[in-house]
Structures are given as C-alpha cells and as structure tokens.
Design a protein around this motif. Structure first.
Motif, PDB file in Angstrom:
ATOM      1  N   GLY A 108       0.877  -1.216   0.071  1.00 50.71           N
ATOM      2  CA  GLY A 108       0.112   0.015   0.010  1.00 50.71           C
ATOM      3  C   GLY A 108       0.777   1.332   0.042  1.00 50.71           C
ATOM      4  N   HIS A 109       2.246   1.134  -0.041  1.00 55.20           N
ATOM      5  CA  HIS A 109       3.107   2.427   0.022  1.00 55.20           C
ATOM      6  C   HIS A 109       2.829   3.225  -1.355  1.00 55.20           C
ATOM      7  N   PRO A 110       2.459   4.524  -1.245  1.00 51.29           N
ATOM      8  CA  PRO A 110       2.505   5.139  -2.682  1.00 51.29           C
ATOM      9  C   PRO A 110       3.738   4.935  -3.572  1.00 51.29           C
ATOM     10  N   ARG A 111       3.608   5.126  -4.763  1.00 46.90           N
ATOM     11  CA  ARG A 111       4.826   4.713  -5.554  1.00 46.90           C
ATOM     12  C   ARG A 111       5.360   6.114  -6.096  1.00 46.90           C
ATOM     13  N   LEU A 112       5.669   6.771  -5.029  1.00 46.59           N
ATOM     14  CA  LEU A 112       6.438   8.230  -5.255  1.00 46.59           C
ATOM     15  C   LEU A 112       7.874   7.990  -4.607  1.00 46.59           C
ATOM     16  N   TYR A 113       8.735   8.594  -5.583  1.00 51.35           N
ATOM     17  CA  TYR A 113      10.016   8.379  -5.140  1.00 51.35           C
ATOM     18  C   TYR A 113      10.927   9.732  -5.178  1.00 51.35           C
ATOM     19  N   HIS A 114      11.323  10.268  -4.065  1.00 48.46           N
ATOM     20  CA  HIS A 114      12.325  11.578  -4.189  1.00 48.46           C
ATOM     21  C   HIS A 114      13.621  11.064  -4.083  1.00 48.46           C
ATOM     22  N   VAL A 115      14.395  11.396  -5.140  1.00 45.35           N
ATOM     23  CA  VAL A 115      15.727  10.858  -4.902  1.00 45.35           C
ATOM     24  C   VAL A 115      16.711  12.101  -5.141  1.00 45.35           C
ATOM     25  N   PHE A 116      17.613  11.912  -4.041  1.00 46.61           N
ATOM     26  CA  PHE A 116      18.611  13.405  -3.965  1.00 46.61           C
ATOM     27  C   PHE A 116      20.009  12.887  -4.348  1.00 46.61           C
ATOM     28  N   LEU A 117      20.418  13.650  -5.398  1.00 43.98           N
ATOM     29  CA  LEU A 117      21.769  13.098  -5.985  1.00 43.98           C
ATOM     30  C   LEU A 117      22.841  14.066  -5.431  1.00 43.98           C
ATOM     31  N   SER A 118      23.850  13.246  -4.858  1.00 43.03           N
ATOM     32  CA  SER A 118      25.195  14.090  -4.640  1.00 43.03           C
ATOM     33  C   SER A 118      25.846  14.714  -5.767  1.00 43.03           C
ATOM     34  N   HIS A 119      26.107  13.616  -6.803  1.00 43.34           N
ATOM     35  CA  HIS A 119      26.732  14.063  -8.053  1.00 43.34           C
ATOM     36  C   HIS A 119      26.594  12.775  -8.978  1.00 43.34           C
ATOM     37  N   PRO A 120      26.417  13.313 -10.273  1.00 49.08           N
ATOM     38  CA  PRO A 120      26.373  12.002 -11.237  1.00 49.08           C
ATOM     39  C   PRO A 120      27.760  11.237 -11.639  1.00 49.08           C
ATOM     40  N   ASN A 121      28.398  10.969 -10.757  1.00 46.75           N
ATOM     41  CA  ASN A 121      29.701   9.935 -10.864  1.00 46.75           C
ATOM     42  C   ASN A 121      29.192   8.692 -10.977  1.00 46.75           C
ATOM     43  N   PHE A 122      29.595   7.768 -11.780  1.00 46.71           N
ATOM     44  CA  PHE A 122      29.207   6.383 -12.055  1.00 46.71           C
ATOM     45  C   PHE A 122      28.615   5.786 -11.048  1.00 46.71           C
ATOM     46  N   ASP A 123      29.639   5.830  -9.802  1.00 49.92           N
ATOM     47  CA  ASP A 123      29.196   4.829  -8.753  1.00 49.92           C
ATOM     48  C   ASP A 123      28.166   5.475  -7.932  1.00 49.92           C
ATOM     49  N   HIS A 124      27.312   6.669  -8.062  1.00 46.43           N
ATOM     50  CA  HIS A 124      26.316   7.270  -7.745  1.00 46.43           C
ATOM     51  C   HIS A 124      25.061   7.244  -8.368  1.00 46.43           C
ATOM     52  N   VAL A 125      25.361   6.660  -9.584  1.00 43.67           N
ATOM     53  CA  VAL A 125      24.081   6.517 -10.445  1.00 43.67           C
ATOM     54  C   VAL A 125      23.669   5.256 -11.103  1.00 43.67           C
ATOM     55  N   MET A 126      24.792   4.223 -10.840  1.00 42.14           N
ATOM     56  CA  MET A 126      24.937   2.879 -11.533  1.00 42.14           C
ATOM     57  C   MET A 126      23.821   1.983 -11.137  1.00 42.14           C
ATOM     58  N   GLY A 127      23.109   2.259 -10.161  1.00 36.89           N
ATOM     59  CA  GLY A 127      22.044   1.499  -9.757  1.00 36.89           C
ATOM     60  C   GLY A 127      20.799   1.630 -10.452  1.00 36.89           C
ATOM     61  N   PHE A 128      20.670   3.028 -11.150  1.00 44.93           N
ATOM     62  CA  PHE A 128      19.545   3.317 -11.590  1.00 44.93           C
ATOM     63  C   PHE A 128      18.794   2.413 -12.572  1.00 44.93           C
ATOM     64  N   PRO A 129      19.848   2.108 -13.574  1.00 43.31           N
ATOM     65  CA  PRO A 129      19.288   1.073 -14.771  1.00 43.31           C
ATOM     66  C   PRO A 129      18.884  -0.429 -13.933  1.00 43.31           C
ATOM     67  N   PHE A 130      19.068  -0.493 -12.940  1.00 43.57           N
ATOM     68  CA  PHE A 130      18.569  -1.860 -12.013  1.00 43.57           C
ATOM     69  C   PHE A 130      17.441  -1.553 -11.214  1.00 43.57           C
ATOM     70  N   PHE A 131      17.090  -0.407 -10.916  1.00 41.07           N
ATOM     71  CA  PHE A 131      15.904   0.101 -10.204  1.00 41.07           C
ATOM     72  C   PHE A 131      14.784  -0.337 -10.643  1.00 41.07           C
ATOM     73  N   ARG A 132      13.904  -1.551 -10.228  1.00 40.85           N
ATOM     74  CA  ARG A 132      12.786  -2.045 -10.702  1.00 40.85           C
ATOM     75  C   ARG A 132      11.428  -0.800 -10.658  1.00 40.85           C
ATOM     76  N   PRO A 133      11.372  -0.105  -9.888  1.00 36.97           N
ATOM     77  CA  PRO A 133      10.263   0.653  -9.775  1.00 36.97           C
ATOM     78  C   PRO A 133      10.332   1.729 -11.054  1.00 36.97           C
ATOM     79  N   ALA A 134      11.611   1.870 -11.716  1.00 40.30           N
ATOM     80  CA  ALA A 134      11.594   2.826 -12.953  1.00 40.30           C
ATOM     81  C   ALA A 134      11.101   2.043 -13.776  1.00 40.30           C
ATOM     82  N   TYR A 135      10.676   0.647 -14.095  1.00 42.12           N
ATOM     83  CA  TYR A 135      10.250   0.024 -15.236  1.00 42.12           C
ATOM     84  C   TYR A 135       8.472   0.103 -15.035  1.00 42.12           C
ATOM     85  N   GLU A 136       8.205   0.395 -13.930  1.00 42.77           N
ATOM     86  CA  GLU A 136       6.635   0.484 -13.505  1.00 42.77           C
ATOM     87  C   GLU A 136       5.816   1.569 -13.888  1.00 42.77           C
ATOM     88  N   THR A 137       4.693   1.189 -14.850  1.00 41.83           N
ATOM     89  CA  THR A 137       3.722   2.328 -15.078  1.00 41.83           C
ATOM     90  C   THR A 137       3.128   2.550 -13.847  1.00 41.83           C
TER      91      THR A 137
END
Lengths: 321, 110
Positions: free
Chosen positions: A98-127
């Motif tokens: 029942g948790h709402p499907r709203l995500y607030h993400v705060f990015l320190s900087h877009p270096n690879f080690d800080h963004v590499m998880g996003f392509p594997f973040f399953r909620p990103a694939y969810e309508t």
C-alpha cells in the motif's frame, strides 16, 4: 525519521572472495573453542555478542544509496549507487502493501558509482511510479540517459515506464519535498563538485555529505560545513581515506577522512556521525580498524564537549533518528 | 596555544603548547609559516617540539602539510617528543608516514 543504508561502499561495488568468508567462519570457530549451541538462534546470538563485527558480518560492497523513512507518502533516497537495486526490490514489496509509488531521489553528483544502480531500479520500469530526481547539477538527466545508451546498457532510458522528473536546485534555496525541509551545500569534489543535503523534520536533522574533499588549502571554507552540520542528529560523511592519504596520494580525488569528519561534527555540535563511502580496497578488518581508530580519535580531541557518537555504516544498517 | 621559537645553531625548534584546534589553527599556521621561512633562510632543519602540546586536530595536521609545501623541499620538518595522545593522533591520521617523528629534539641536526 529512520535512516536505512542500502549501499555504503565508495567508488566501485565489491564483494568478498570465498577465502574471506572462510576466514570469518574459521575465526568464529576458534573463538567458540568447541562450545556447543542448542540451535541456530543461540549460535547467532553468540556470534553477534562474542565476536567482532568484521568476524560475524560484513560492511557490504554496494555503492552509495541511503534511504530516509520520514513520510508515508513518499520514499526518500540519497544517491543511486548499486545499493539502489536492493532498495528497489524492497520498495516494490512495500508498495504491494500500500505504500504510494512516489520516489524522491537526492543526487550528490552524477559520477558512475552514484548513478549505476538506476538501470537496475525496478520501480523505474513500472507504469504508475513517479520518480523525482533532485540534484544540484543541471546535467543529472544527461548522465542518467547516457549510461543507458546502447553502447553501455541494453535498455534505453526512453523506454522506462515510470514518470521521471528532474529538478535542479541552487544551494542557497531550501525547499520542501516528501514532508522534509531540504537544503544543499556545494562540496569540493574533483572538477565538477558535489552537493551535500540536510533534511529536517519535526526538529530532527539528518545530513548526507559524501564525496566532499576538505583539503589543506581551503580550511577557511569549513565554516560553511560547520553551519550546515549544526546540531544535526545524524551526519553521514565520506570517510574514505586517512587524512595522511587524503592530503598526499589521494589529494584532489574528492574524498574526505575520518578525522576531518569528527572535527566538523565536533565544531558543529552534531550528535552522531556515520562513517560512509568506504574504500573499495578495504577489507572488513580494514574498515573496522578505521572505525576503532575514529572512536579513539574522537575521545582524544573531544576536549570539554559532550561525546560524539560514531557509527560505521554498513549495507543493511538502520538508524533511528 | 602558546608558542616559542629558538635557534640553537643546529636546528630551529618550534614549541607550540596547549591545543591546536579550530580556535588556534590560524595562529599556529601563521607562526609555523614564519618559522619555515626562517629555517630555510638559516638552512637549518625545523623541529616542531610537540612535548608541550596536549593534542592537535585535523586542522593543525593540515597546517603541517601546508608548512611542508611552503618549505618546497629546501628543509626537512621533523616532529619531536609527541605525548601519548599526539603519538596516537599521528598514527591514526597516518601523519607519522608523512613526517619524520623522533623521540627527542636533539636527535635532529647537529
């Protein structure tokens, strides 16, 4: 608020080799000295209480991703390192409850080690999921799109089904998100800098300050960090290197040391410090040694101040604030 | 922080006393920078006698780094006679790998 660490390693995901796990088991058996246990729970309690953390556990190897549980209406996440994969799996389970499907993400900087998880973040694939990515860098979207170009990854960013929004924030303008008051601070990190975040709610404050170099040449600038950390209930700091390494071999790589983190927290009157962004070359024993040394340093330079509680973050750690 | 500087002909000896922390690091920095220039001028090693120092925080340690940089390799900066707390701080920070540390001032120069 509750802080949950999904990834605490710096720069590159790592995993212990089989030999390292075997050494832990052997060390625990040596400590047990033939003692017998009625069941697994009793054995677990023994391991937890009678052996050191580096023997009975691991600091983990996923790169930076930290969750703040503050508002039942939205997930709050700092950084999208490889720890974000596991966070995503966990979040889907909570959404199913029942948790709402709203995500607030705060990015320190877009270096690879800080963004590499996003392509594997399953909620990103969810309508139906909505992901708001907050950043101090205006090119955060370009970085995320680039890492999903065909040469790097098989699934293009454009095909993600979640509604993904990018918001760029100037460092001098606090804003509201997910029930939190959020402030940014610009940090020295290699050529493009990074941003630290301060999250406040109901009189409590959590600071996330990773990939921030505090060099010998710009110590005057640390007053701004002391103000930013002021009175915080928990400060999560990049403590990747010893100070000696940070000012010599690792100078200008954009990282901080355990002793500078302690000093900033002391000066700021912060209550707790979590050591974070662990050196990928470090074994569990190395990280534990750095943790013990930090505890000792805090005692040595505390002076007349109240004690600063120091934690060593590990993948899976939860901290109540 | 108190400060004394002396030249015995074999070495320039700086003696900070008390604490070098966020309150006193700028004073320490100014005095140490001047001492480095004096040591370079006199072509003498600079010894920082830590025996009167209670402790030094990271700001003080980084002042040492700046002093080493200021010396531009013309002289060597030695750390001498640290108390138990300072010995531990130098080990924790790995500054004992960046600076020669000796037990007594008279072990340098002469």
């Amino acid at each position: 608020m509750r802080v949950r660490f999904w990834g605490t390693r710096g720069s590159l995901p790592v995993a212990p080799h089989a030999d390292a796990v075997l050494a832990k088991v052997a060390r625990a058996l040596m400590i047990a000295r033939g003692r017998s246990f009625a069941d697994q729970d009793e054995a677990t309690a023994f391991a937890r209480e009678e052996t050191e953390f580096a023997t009975h556990a691991t600091y983990g190897g996923a790169t930076a991703c930290m969750e703040i549980e503050a508002d039942e209406e939205a997930f709050v996440v700092c950084d999208m390192g490889s720890g974000m994969r596991e966070f995503g799996v966990n979040a889907l389970r909570r959404c199913a409850e029942g948790h709402p499907r709203l995500y607030h993400v705060f990015l320190s900087h877009p270096n690879f080690d800080h963004v590499m998880g996003f392509p594997f973040f399953r909620p990103a694939y969810e309508t139906g999921a909505r992901i708001v990515i907050h950043s101090g860098h205006p090119d955060a979207e370009a970085a995320l799109r680039r890492q999903q170009e065909a040469i790097c990854f098989p699934v293009p960013f454009e095909t993600l089904r979640a509604k993904i929004e990018f918001v760029t924030h100037p460092p001098d303008q606090p804003f509201e998100a997910a029930g939190l008051t959020v402030s940014l601070i610009r940090q020295a990190h290699a050529t493009r800098g990074s941003y630290g975040y301060r999250f406040e709610r109901d009189g409590k404050a959590v600071v996330y300050s990773t990939d921030a170099e505090h060099g010998a040449e710009d110590m005057d600038a640390e007053g701004a960090f002391e103000t930013f950390f002021a009175g915080a209930d928990l400060v999560i700091c990049d403590t990747m290197y010893s100070l000696g390494d940070a000012v010599s071999l690792k100078q200008d790589t954009g990282h901080a040391s355990n002793v500078v983190a302690v000093d900033l927290c002391h000066a700021a009157g912060a209550k707790r410090l979590a050591l974070f962004h662990h050196e990928p070359n470090g074994s569990d024993e190395d990280i534990q040694r750095m943790f013990y040394e930090t505890l000792r340093y805090e005692e040595l330079v505390r002076g007349e101040r109240p004690p600063l509680e120091v934690l060593c973050a590990y993948d899976g750690l939860e901290v109540e604030v | 922080m108190d400060w004394r500087l002396s030249n015995d002909g074999a070495r320039l000896v700086a003696q900070p006393a008390g604490r070098v922390d966020e309150e006193s690091w700028k004073d320490f920095s100014a005095r140490l920078t001047a001492a480095v220039h004096e040591a370079v001028e006199a072509k003498l090693p600079l010894v920082i006698d830590l025996s009167g120092l209670e402790y030094m925080t990271s700001k003080g340690l980084r002042v040492l780094t700046m002093a080493k940089s200021e010396a531009k390799g013309a002289i060597v900066i030695h750390l001498a006679a640290p108390n138990a707390a300072m010995k531990r701080i130098l080990a924790i920070s790995r500054y004992n790998m960046l600076f020669p540390v000796v037990d007594r001032v008279d072990q340098v120069g002469g």
